[in-house]
Motif scaffolding. Structure first.
Motif, PDB file in Angstrom:
ATOM      1  N   UNK A 178       0.862  -1.186   0.000  1.00 59.71           N
ATOM      2  CA  UNK A 178       0.000   0.000   0.000  1.00 59.71           C
ATOM      3  C   UNK A 178       0.896   1.231   0.000  1.00 59.71           C
ATOM      4  N   UNK A 179       0.625   2.130  -0.887  1.00 62.19           N
ATOM      5  CA  UNK A 179       1.402   3.371  -0.946  1.00 62.19           C
ATOM      6  C   UNK A 179       0.914   4.270   0.178  1.00 62.19           C
ATOM      7  N   UNK A 180       1.834   4.638   1.069  1.00 50.85           N
ATOM      8  CA  UNK A 180       1.478   5.503   2.190  1.00 50.85           C
ATOM      9  C   UNK A 180       1.424   6.945   1.719  1.00 50.85           C
ATOM     10  N   UNK A 181       0.340   7.590   2.033  1.00 46.13           N
ATOM     11  CA  UNK A 181       0.157   9.002   1.708  1.00 46.13           C
ATOM     12  C   UNK A 181      -0.835   9.553   2.708  1.00 46.13           C
ATOM     13  N   UNK A 182      -0.363  10.424   3.590  1.00 46.33           N
ATOM     14  CA  UNK A 182      -1.238  10.934   4.649  1.00 46.33           C
ATOM     15  C   UNK A 182      -2.409  11.751   4.108  1.00 46.33           C
ATOM     16  N   UNK A 183      -2.366  12.123   2.834  1.00 44.00           N
ATOM     17  CA  UNK A 183      -3.451  12.904   2.251  1.00 44.00           C
ATOM     18  C   UNK A 183      -4.433  12.045   1.468  1.00 44.00           C
ATOM     19  N   UNK A 184      -4.280  10.737   1.576  1.00 41.75           N
ATOM     20  CA  UNK A 184      -5.194   9.844   0.872  1.00 41.75           C
ATOM     21  C   UNK A 184      -5.976   9.016   1.875  1.00 41.75           C
ATOM     22  N   UNK A 185      -6.799   8.115   1.377  1.00 37.04           N
ATOM     23  CA  UNK A 185      -7.591   7.256   2.245  1.00 37.04           C
ATOM     24  C   UNK A 185      -6.799   6.070   2.767  1.00 37.04           C
ATOM     25  N   UNK A 186      -5.521   5.946   2.388  1.00 34.02           N
ATOM     26  CA  UNK A 186      -4.730   4.820   2.852  1.00 34.02           C
ATOM     27  C   UNK A 186      -4.570   4.804   4.362  1.00 34.02           C
ATOM     28  N   UNK A 187      -4.417   5.969   4.985  1.00 34.53           N
ATOM     29  CA  UNK A 187      -4.297   6.024   6.445  1.00 34.53           C
ATOM     30  C   UNK A 187      -5.586   5.527   7.091  1.00 34.53           C
ATOM     31  N   UNK A 188      -6.710   5.856   6.515  1.00 34.62           N
ATOM     32  CA  UNK A 188      -8.000   5.385   7.032  1.00 34.62           C
ATOM     33  C   UNK A 188      -8.096   3.876   6.855  1.00 34.62           C
ATOM     34  N   UNK A 189      -7.663   3.384   5.708  1.00 35.16           N
ATOM     35  CA  UNK A 189      -7.677   1.943   5.457  1.00 35.16           C
ATOM     36  C   UNK A 189      -6.789   1.207   6.459  1.00 35.16           C
ATOM     37  N   UNK A 190      -5.585   1.709   6.691  1.00 33.00           N
ATOM     38  CA  UNK A 190      -4.665   1.058   7.621  1.00 33.00           C
ATOM     39  C   UNK A 190      -5.280   1.003   9.022  1.00 33.00           C
ATOM     40  N   UNK A 191      -5.923   2.085   9.435  1.00 28.94           N
ATOM     41  CA  UNK A 191      -6.563   2.080  10.762  1.00 28.94           C
ATOM     42  C   UNK A 191      -7.684   1.038  10.813  1.00 28.94           C
ATOM     43  N   UNK A 192      -8.454   0.905   9.733  1.00 34.53           N
ATOM     44  CA  UNK A 192      -9.494  -0.126   9.676  1.00 34.53           C
ATOM     45  C   UNK A 192      -8.883  -1.522   9.740  1.00 34.53           C
ATOM     46  N   UNK A 193      -7.753  -1.714   9.066  1.00 36.84           N
ATOM     47  CA  UNK A 193      -7.061  -3.001   9.098  1.00 36.84           C
ATOM     48  C   UNK A 193      -6.600  -3.304  10.521  1.00 36.84           C
ATOM     49  N   UNK A 194      -5.986  -2.328  11.183  1.00 38.37           N
ATOM     50  CA  UNK A 194      -5.540  -2.529  12.569  1.00 38.37           C
ATOM     51  C   UNK A 194      -6.709  -2.895  13.470  1.00 38.37           C
ATOM     52  N   UNK A 195      -7.817  -2.192  13.315  1.00 32.72           N
ATOM     53  CA  UNK A 195      -9.002  -2.457  14.147  1.00 32.72           C
ATOM     54  C   UNK A 195      -9.546  -3.856  13.860  1.00 32.72           C
ATOM     55  N   UNK A 196      -9.563  -4.260  12.595  1.00 32.35           N
ATOM     56  CA  UNK A 196     -10.047  -5.601  12.229  1.00 32.35           C
ATOM     57  C   UNK A 196      -9.155  -6.679  12.851  1.00 32.35           C
ATOM     58  N   UNK A 197      -7.857  -6.502  12.762  1.00 30.26           N
ATOM     59  CA  UNK A 197      -6.944  -7.481  13.352  1.00 30.26           C
ATOM     60  C   UNK A 197      -7.146  -7.522  14.855  1.00 30.26           C
ATOM     61  N   UNK A 198      -7.227  -6.350  15.477  1.00 28.46           N
ATOM     62  CA  UNK A 198      -7.435  -6.259  16.929  1.00 28.46           C
ATOM     63  C   UNK A 198      -8.695  -7.035  17.337  1.00 28.46           C
ATOM     64  N   UNK A 199      -9.758  -6.871  16.586  1.00 30.50           N
ATOM     65  CA  UNK A 199     -11.010  -7.558  16.913  1.00 30.50           C
ATOM     66  C   UNK A 199     -10.960  -9.052  16.614  1.00 30.50           C
ATOM     67  N   UNK A 200     -10.143  -9.453  15.648  1.00 31.84           N
ATOM     68  CA  UNK A 200     -10.048 -10.867  15.262  1.00 31.84           C
ATOM     69  C   UNK A 200      -9.162 -11.693  16.183  1.00 31.84           C
ATOM     70  N   UNK A 201      -8.234 -11.045  16.878  1.00 33.59           N
ATOM     71  CA  UNK A 201      -7.307 -11.823  17.725  1.00 33.59           C
ATOM     72  C   UNK A 201      -7.656 -11.742  19.200  1.00 33.59           C
TER      73      UNK A 201
END
Length: 103
Positions: A80-103
């Motif tokens: 994933x190309x990191x760019x604080x001005x794109x939706x990638x930061x939002x996606x990464x936070x969603x991924x972290x939250x999903x992993x947190x909830x799954x483990x």
């Protein structure tokens, strides 16, 4: 091969807007924690996250990589190309939250 501190610094800078992130050096690599749970890490200068049902759904095109010999496959967030001005930061936070909830 051990990961460089500069790689950790780069990743942490890219996700700096996400709260409850911490890291810890472990055997030459760096573990990444979200809300005190390990969600991934820097392995051989690659940012990998745990493969869970949620992270696999959110990152369908991420490649699976082995973090170290004998390790379980993880998902390469480096894809994933990191760019604080794109939706990638939002996606990464969603991924972290999903992993947190799954483990």
């Amino acid at each position: 091969m051990a990961s460089k501190k500069e790689t950790l610094d780069f990743v942490l800078n890219q996700i700096k807007g996400i709260e409850n992130i911490s890291s810890r050096k472990m055997m030459g690599e760096y573990l990444i924690y979200y809300k005190s749970k390990v969600i991934g890490g820097i392995y051989d200068d690659r940012f990998l996250v745990k493969k869970t049902n949620g992270s696999a759904i959110l990152l369908p095109d991420a490649t699976e990589e082995i973090p170290y010999q004998g390790g379980k496959p993880m998902l390469a967030v480096s894809d994933i190309i990191f760019d604080e001005h794109s939706d990638n930061a939002i996606l990464i936070e969603k991924v972290f939250e999903a992993i947190y909830n799954d483990i």
